[in-house]
Design an enzyme around this catalytic site. Structure first.
Site, PDB file in Angstrom:
ATOM      1  N   ASN A 168      10.411   6.398   8.144  1.00 31.95           N
ATOM      2  CA  ASN A 168       8.925   6.401   7.254  1.00 31.95           C
ATOM      3  C   ASN A 168       8.094   8.305   7.437  1.00 31.95           C
ATOM      4  OD1 ASN A 168       5.977   6.327   6.513  1.00 31.95           O
ATOM      5  ND2 ASN A 168       5.806   4.790   8.085  1.00 31.95           N
ATOM      6  N   LYS A 203       5.150   8.739   6.485  1.00 29.02           N
ATOM      7  CA  LYS A 203       4.382   9.308   6.950  1.00 29.02           C
ATOM      8  C   LYS A 203       3.485   9.827   5.310  1.00 29.02           C
ATOM      9  CE  LYS A 203       4.990   6.995  11.320  1.00 29.02           C
ATOM     10  NZ  LYS A 203       4.088   7.069  12.779  1.00 29.02           N
ATOM     11  N   HIS A 263       2.371  -1.837   8.499  1.00 28.83           N
ATOM     12  CA  HIS A 263       2.711  -0.822   9.731  1.00 28.83           C
ATOM     13  C   HIS A 263       1.550  -1.170  10.370  1.00 28.83           C
ATOM     14  CE1 HIS A 263       3.521   2.767  12.041  1.00 28.83           C
ATOM     15  NE2 HIS A 263       4.456   2.912  11.422  1.00 28.83           N
ATOM     16  N   GLU A 298       0.018   1.506  11.263  1.00 26.36           N
ATOM     17  CA  GLU A 298      -1.387   2.612  11.019  1.00 26.36           C
ATOM     18  C   GLU A 298      -2.364   1.556  10.082  1.00 26.36           C
ATOM     19  OE1 GLU A 298       1.760   6.086  12.584  1.00 26.36           O
ATOM     20  OE2 GLU A 298       1.233   5.721  10.760  1.00 26.36           O
ATOM     21  N   GLU A 326       7.761  -2.436  15.697  1.00 22.19           N
ATOM     22  CA  GLU A 326       7.473  -0.902  16.672  1.00 22.19           C
ATOM     23  C   GLU A 326       6.552  -1.832  17.282  1.00 22.19           C
ATOM     24  OE1 GLU A 326       8.399   2.393  13.363  1.00 22.19           O
ATOM     25  OE2 GLU A 326       6.887   0.867  12.277  1.00 22.19           O
TER      26      GLU A 326
END
Length: 243
Positions: free
Chosen positions: A9, A11, A89, A91, A159
């Site tokens: 990932n 990001k 995710h 985030e 995660e």
């Protein structure tokens, strides 16, 4: 048997000049017969097409199209060449207030477009220290993963929020406990629960990945910063091949 997967990932990192890293990653994936996936920014998805390497998106809107300025649909990701999309995710959950129900809808949208949904779950440090980790994860798994999930259209990534980008990694006992619990929950709920690919993510790097991959129900990794450079990501692919 669950399929192995080394997923990266990127990001909000990556420009056209960074795509030169992908050929070495693709070559390693081909040489080891390990499926490798890179999820770059949406601006790079089409340009990132590389034989031997799968490309994914980092998020998708639940609608096929519409007045959603700045958003991208699963159909658009597929049209650009993506095969997967990350949803849920931490985030996105924290920065954009996405809920389990939002993520469930995004996963369904991904399937409708022909994409594989990588559904992320994870606990905060406060939840772990309070002893609520497995309860939190079970709820996220139950509410974020739609009933139509199969081992073919869904990957689950654990995660721990406190380990993402911090350099901290869950202990092997912690990872084993969580992944074993996730596998058990999936097997109760889905006929092919034993075949779902389960990824671990959170400060994964070449220095710690062999120990992580030794856990029975860890079938790969969702890698952040270490996926930006082939020199860092290729050893992770090779370690997965060795398990």
């Amino acid at each position: 048997m669950p399929s192995k997967l080394a997923a990266g990932n990127w990001k909000m990192h990556g420009l056209q000049s960074d795509l030169s890293e992908l050929q070495a990653i693709a070559d390693t994936a081909t040489a080891t017969s390990i499926p490798a996936l890179i999820c770059p920014p949406a601006t790079l998805i089409a340009a990132a097409a590389t034989p031997g390497l799968q490309i994914g998106g980092q998020n998708c809107h639940i609608a096929e199209q519409g007045a959603h300025t700045g958003d991208i649909s699963a159909q658009m990701l597929c049209d650009a060449g993506a095969s997967h999309v990350i949803v849920g995710h931490s985030e996105r959950r924290s920065d954009h207030n996405e809920t389990d129900k939002d993520i469930e809808a995004q996963a369904k949208a991904a399937w409708s477009a022909g994409l594989i949904a990588i559904i992320c779950i994870g606990e905060t440090l406060a939840q772990r220290e309070a002893g609520n980790c497995l309860d939190v994860l079970a709820k996220q798994l139950r509410n974020s993963v739609p009933d139509g999930a199969t081992a073919a259209n869904t990957v689950v990534a654990y995660e721990p929020v406190w380990a993402i980008g911090t350099g901290r990694v869950a202990g092997i006992e912690q990872i084993t406990e969580v992944h074993d619990a996730l596998r058990a929950d999936l097997c109760v709920r889905f006929n092919d629960g034993k075949d779902f690919t389960l990824l671990y993510g959170g400060s994964v790097k070449a220095a710690n990945v062999n120990e992580i991959f030794s856990c029975a129900n860890v079938n790969g990794a969702l890698v952040g910063g270490a996926s930006l450079k082939a020199a860092d990501f290729c050893p992770i692919i090779e370690a997965l091949a060795a398990q």
